[in-house]
Design an enzyme around this catalytic site. Structure first.
Site: not given
Ligand code: FRU
Length: 546
Positions: A19, A21, A23, A39, A82-83, A146
């Site tokens: 996976w 994300n 981001d 991520q 996280w991001t 965040r």
């Molecule tokens: C966006 C998000 C961010 C967070 C991250 C967690 O896709 O939800 O807000 O920091 O992904 O993986």
């Protein structure tokens, strides 16, 4: 499995498995190397156990994966890293700010610094013990706090960063200030907030010059620039942005259009696209946009594939000459992958379907200019429908004959067209002006896939262009197995779709030009190229550093 291979991209960034994300986290250019973090779940192809993965490149096209950069190991990030974003401090010192899920599952902001600044690839990142730097207090909800931005420095020499939040139901970009990038204080007023939406994820804030296409370092502010504030709206999952002014004396962003309906805000992409982030590329003096293209298949598909999530081809972005919106274009480096050109010149696209032979249809870059006849035959426009372009695209889909249009491309088409995705334009007349609708239809008459369980939306947007003057509508389409990235009107509107055709598992996929309007259209330019495979996961020693 075959499914995993068939939908994997050949030149859109993705890691070998699992996976993301995507981001894009902390993208930056530093000492000849581009860095991309993202991520990542090291154990599976569904979201969870989030680490920062790290890849490096010298051309933004070919990438070498490195060891994971930030792991959840400390009380201030033990439940996930996280991001966040990178900032290059004076003296070429990159640092990262990111959100940690702490041991109480609260969101806090942390800093990570290079473990060894003389390593050209910045492989090691350390998390000082003085973390966290910012914690949720004074009415801030610990679940909605965040995604710190890249820092910028005001005329007073102090650093600022923005954070995504929701306060009393309002989407908010909180502002924090610091003299040393370590001790931070929340400003009394947020950078901006709005009652038109809830939580803002992944805010981004940067200047663009009023004239020209160059990018600017994030701290630049003067009367010659406009500012962009971008926010990712969780509902609907899409990235919106506002153009405006950064008022440094009040330390707030003042948008040109503060409509209290988010649907009136601008979008980077009117298809599948989320959690994007820009960075200033000091090497080529441009601002580059990265974004996450998540899957539109099911979670069980992702488990079967063993991977989920890819990145867009990075886009250069700048302010349109009319100053009303941004323009986006794939970075020029992607053109190095073009092979086997097929072109047409002065071709009259009459009503019907015209196959383009000799193109590798599952892995291509296509550029077309549609030159229009007199606009007299355009159908009248119903202004009550102006808000809902996607609905218009689905009601008047590629099969519905119009005066001018629909015309465009059918891509990822199977042998007998049982599966295909239509990207098309339709021109309407409103008094003396023309309106151009751009659509990408994964459903209905065009069926991107025969599989019923997939999310197959219809995307649409009106192009902000002066058709009377230009007389041409251009389309650029990047096709890469399960992704179609479309740039309409020279990059004024983008629509990206994820599609998973079933039939070309066995056959090759085809490419067509089509016109279902009653007037013919001149193809004043058509060029397409098969795209070579990029090295998305090359060994570090094979990366060429200039
Ligand atoms: C966006 C998000 C961010 C967070 C991250 C967690 O896709 O939800 O807000 O920091 O992904 O993986």
């Amino acid at each position: 499995s075959i499914v995993s291979k068939q939908y994997r991209t050949a030149y859109h960034f993705q890691p070998p498995k699992n996976w993301i994300n995507a981001d894009p986290n902390g993208p930056m250019y530093h000492n000849g190397v581009y860095h991309l973090f993202y991520q990542y779940n090291p154990n599976s192809s569904v979201w969870g156990n989030i680490h920062w993965a790290h890849s490096v490149s010298t051309d933004l096209i070919n990438w070498a994966p490195l060891d994971l950069a930030i792991h959840p190991t400390k009380p201030f990030d033990i439940n996930g890293c996280w991001t966040g974003s990178a900032t290059i401090l004076p003296g070429h010192q990159p640092v990262i700010l990111y959100t940690g899920m702490n041991r109480d599952n609260q969101q806090v902001q942390n800093i990570a610094v290079p473990g060894n600044l003389s390593d050209p690839f910045l492989r090691e990142w350390t998390k000082p013990d003085y973390n966290p730097l910012m914690t949720p207090s004074d009415g801030i909800h610990p679940d909605m706090f965040r995604d710190p931005t890249t820092g910028w420095r005001g005329a007073d020499g102090h650093w600022r960063v923005a954070l995504g939040a929701e306060i009393s139901g309002n989407g908010t970009a909180l502002l924090y200030k610091s003299e040393d990038f370590v001790r931070w204080q929340r400003a009394d007023s947020p950078l901006h907030s709005s009652s038109a939406s809830g939580m803002w994820e992944c805010p981004d804030f940067f200047p663009v010059p009023i004239e020209g296409r160059e990018g600017l370092d994030t701290s630049v502010n003067s009367k010659d620039v406009r500012h962009v504030l971008k926010m990712s709206l969780m509902e609907p999952q899409s990235d919106y942005y506002m153009l405006g002014t950064y008022d440094e004396t009040r330390d707030i962003f003042v948008p040109d259009n503060a409509a209290d309906d988010y649907r009136m805000w601008l979008r980077y992409d009117y298809g599948k696209f989320y959690a994007s982030k820009t960075f200033f590329d000091a090497k080529k003096k441009r601002r580059i946009l990265w974004g996450w293209l998540n899957e539109s298949d099911t979670e069980s598909d992702d488990i079967a594939k063993g991977w989920a999530g890819i990145q867009i081809i990075p886009r250069k972005i700048w302010l349109d000459s009319r100053g009303r919106q941004l323009v986006q274009w794939p970075i020029e480096e992607v053109e190095s992958l073009r092979r086997n050109e097929v072109h047409l010149h002065g071709f009259e696209l009459t009503t019907g379907l015209h196959e383009i032979k000799g193109v590798k249809g599952s892995q291509a870059d296509v550029e077309v200019d549609f030159e229009l006849p007199s606009l007299d035959r355009a159908d009248p426009f119903d202004p009550t429908r102006a808000m809902d372009a996607p609905k218009l695209c689905s009601q008047e889909d590629a099969s519905v004959r119009g005066g001018i249009g629909p015309f465009g491309l059918l891509v990822l088409a199977s042998e007998n067209l049982e599966e295909h995705t239509a990207i098309f334009f339709r021109v309407y007349r409103e008094q003396n002006t023309a309106k151009v609708l751009m659509c990408s239809d994964q459903r209905r008459q065009s069926r991107s896939s025969l599989r019923p369980e997939l999310d197959k939306p219809v995307y649409g947007v009106f192009l902000d262009m002066d058709l009377e003057k230009e007389r041409k509508i251009s389309l650029r389409t990047l096709i890469d197995h399960s992704v179609i990235e479309n740039f309409g009107g020279k990059g004024r509107a983008c629509i990206t779709a994820r599609v998973y055709p079933e039939l070309f598992l066995n056959t090759s996929s085809h490419l067509y030009l089509f016109n279902n309007g009653s007037s013919s259209v001149m193809i004043s330019r058509f060029q397409s190229w098969g795209m070579a495979k990029a090295h998305l996961n090359i060994k570090l020693k094979d990366l060429v550093i200039e």
